[in-house]
Design a protein around this motif. Structure first.
Motif, short mmCIF file in Angstrom:
data_model
loop_
_atom_site.label_atom_id
_atom_site.label_comp_id
_atom_site.label_asym_id
_atom_site.label_seq_id
_atom_site.Cartn_x
_atom_site.Cartn_y
_atom_site.Cartn_z
N GLU A 1 56.93 -30.12 -49.81
CA GLU A 1 55.95 -30.29 -48.49
C GLU A 1 56.00 -31.78 -48.37
OE1 GLU A 1 52.08 -28.60 -49.62
OE2 GLU A 1 52.89 -26.37 -49.53
N GLN A 2 55.77 -32.06 -46.88
CA GLN A 2 55.59 -33.33 -46.55
C GLN A 2 54.48 -33.56 -45.72
OE1 GLN A 2 57.88 -35.66 -47.12
NE2 GLN A 2 57.60 -37.14 -45.70
N ARG A 3 53.75 -34.64 -45.90
CA ARG A 3 52.31 -34.87 -45.43
C ARG A 3 52.62 -36.11 -44.32
NH1 ARG A 3 48.20 -33.54 -50.19
NH2 ARG A 3 48.73 -31.27 -50.36
N ILE A 4 51.96 -35.90 -43.54
CA ILE A 4 51.88 -37.11 -42.30
C ILE A 4 50.40 -37.30 -42.32
CG2 ILE A 4 52.41 -37.63 -40.08
CD1 ILE A 4 54.78 -36.90 -41.60
N PRO A 5 50.11 -38.68 -42.63
CA PRO A 5 48.82 -39.05 -42.60
C PRO A 5 48.05 -38.81 -41.53
CG PRO A 5 50.23 -40.93 -43.02
CD PRO A 5 51.14 -39.79 -43.09
N SER A 6 48.42 -39.45 -40.58
CA SER A 6 47.84 -39.75 -39.03
C SER A 6 48.80 -39.99 -37.93
CB SER A 6 46.62 -40.59 -38.99
OG SER A 6 45.97 -40.66 -37.99
N TYR A 7 48.80 -39.14 -37.04
CA TYR A 7 49.86 -39.17 -35.78
C TYR A 7 48.99 -39.01 -34.79
CZ TYR A 7 54.27 -39.88 -34.28
OH TYR A 7 55.59 -40.63 -33.53
N PRO A 8 49.31 -39.74 -33.61
CA PRO A 8 48.82 -39.59 -32.38
C PRO A 8 49.12 -38.23 -31.60
CG PRO A 8 49.99 -41.51 -32.06
CD PRO A 8 50.14 -40.94 -33.56
N ALA A 9 48.47 -37.35 -30.97
CA ALA A 9 48.83 -36.41 -30.24
C ALA A 9 49.60 -37.31 -28.87
CB ALA A 9 47.88 -35.27 -29.66
N GLY A 10 50.70 -36.73 -28.47
CA GLY A 10 51.27 -37.33 -27.20
C GLY A 10 52.11 -38.59 -27.58
N PRO B 1 58.32 -38.76 -30.19
CA PRO B 1 58.59 -37.65 -31.45
C PRO B 1 58.66 -38.47 -32.70
CG PRO B 1 59.81 -37.84 -29.07
CD PRO B 1 59.14 -38.97 -29.00
N LEU B 2 58.43 -37.55 -33.69
CA LEU B 2 58.42 -38.04 -34.97
C LEU B 2 59.50 -37.69 -35.63
CD1 LEU B 2 56.82 -39.48 -37.40
CD2 LEU B 2 55.94 -37.33 -37.80
N THR B 3 60.55 -38.31 -36.25
CA THR B 3 61.56 -37.63 -37.28
C THR B 3 60.98 -37.62 -38.65
OG1 THR B 3 63.23 -38.75 -35.77
CG2 THR B 3 63.90 -38.10 -38.08
N LEU B 4 61.12 -36.52 -39.21
CA LEU B 4 60.66 -36.27 -40.48
C LEU B 4 61.64 -35.67 -41.45
CD1 LEU B 4 58.00 -35.84 -42.12
CD2 LEU B 4 57.94 -33.77 -41.37
N PRO B 5 62.08 -36.75 -42.58
CA PRO B 5 63.15 -36.13 -43.50
C PRO B 5 62.34 -35.63 -44.55
CG PRO B 5 62.78 -38.69 -43.51
CD PRO B 5 61.75 -38.19 -42.45
N MET B 6 62.79 -34.38 -45.11
CA MET B 6 62.48 -33.71 -46.29
C MET B 6 63.37 -33.41 -47.35
SD MET B 6 60.23 -30.57 -44.20
CE MET B 6 59.35 -30.05 -45.71
N LEU B 7 62.89 -33.52 -48.51
CA LEU B 7 63.81 -33.38 -49.63
C LEU B 7 63.94 -31.97 -50.25
CD1 LEU B 7 62.58 -36.33 -51.72
CD2 LEU B 7 64.75 -36.11 -50.67
N ARG B 8 64.85 -31.28 -50.74
CA ARG B 8 64.98 -30.23 -51.34
C ARG B 8 63.95 -30.07 -52.39
NH1 ARG B 8 67.84 -25.92 -49.51
NH2 ARG B 8 69.58 -26.57 -48.19
N GLY B 9 63.12 -29.03 -52.59
CA GLY B 9 62.23 -28.75 -53.34
C GLY B 9 62.76 -28.64 -54.86
#
Length: 181
Positions: free
Chosen positions: A88-97, A100-108
């Motif tokens: 799981e990847q948590r994003i602490p705070s991001y503004p609506a609008g 675009p956010l690029t989110l890299p994830m690691l294999r669990g």
């Protein structure tokens, strides 16, 4: 009610080339979804619960694109992205609008164990909290429950964690330190 807004997320796999240990080209992750959101530091939202009320519960598409829609315009949202094969990847705070956010994830990596009492009898339906190691206070990374045979399983990324089990029929114990590599 106000005008809705959204957050666009490009979900990709963070990979390393095993021969060189350099970053390999990212690939999109298909089927990632939002687990939970915390909107404007005011209220938690379980996306699964909202989906039962006909709110959208999108998953990332073939290009890894995921849109979190129906957010209050001008809001800030903390959220957790999940996938059955990735930590799981948590994003602490991001503004609506926002952009675009690029989110890299690691294999669990599967963190598994069994909860027992002093007599080595397994404990069903114990709540197992996985806390991420770091500066105090420790923050809960993931929570799961034991099955009928006392086993639990969670997908996590490589790191140091503390694991603690709780059950209403037993006294609390000291968290156990675990290193996942």
């Amino acid at each position: 009610l106000g005008e809705p807004d959204s957050i666009s997320v490009h979900v990709i796999e963070h990979r390393l080339d095993p021969r060189t240990a350099a970053s390999a080209p990212p690939t999109p992750i298909v089927g990632a979804s939002v687990l939970v959101m915390f909107v404007n530091d005011a209220f938690h939202v379980s996306v699964e619960d909202l989906a039962r009320l006909d709110f959208p519960n999108p998953r990332s598409d073939g290009q890894g694109e995921l849109t979190i829609a129906m957010l209050p315009k001008g809001s800030h949202v903390s959220f957790t992205i999940m996938h059955r094969e990735y930590a799981e990847q948590r994003i602490p705070s991001y503004p609506a609008g926002g952009k675009p956010l690029t989110l890299p994830m690691l294999r669990g990596i599967g963190l598994t164990g069994r909860v027992t009492n002093e007599k080595k009898e397994w404990i069903a339906q114990a709540r197992v909290s996985i806390l991420k190691s770091g500066p105090p206070p420790l923050k809960e990374y993931k929570e799961t429950r034991t099955d009928a045979d006392g086993f639990y399983r969670a997908l996590v990324g490589p790191a140091d964690y503390f694991v603690v089990a709780r059950h209403p029929g037993y006294a609390s114990v000291t968290p156990t330190r675990v290193t996942v590599t």
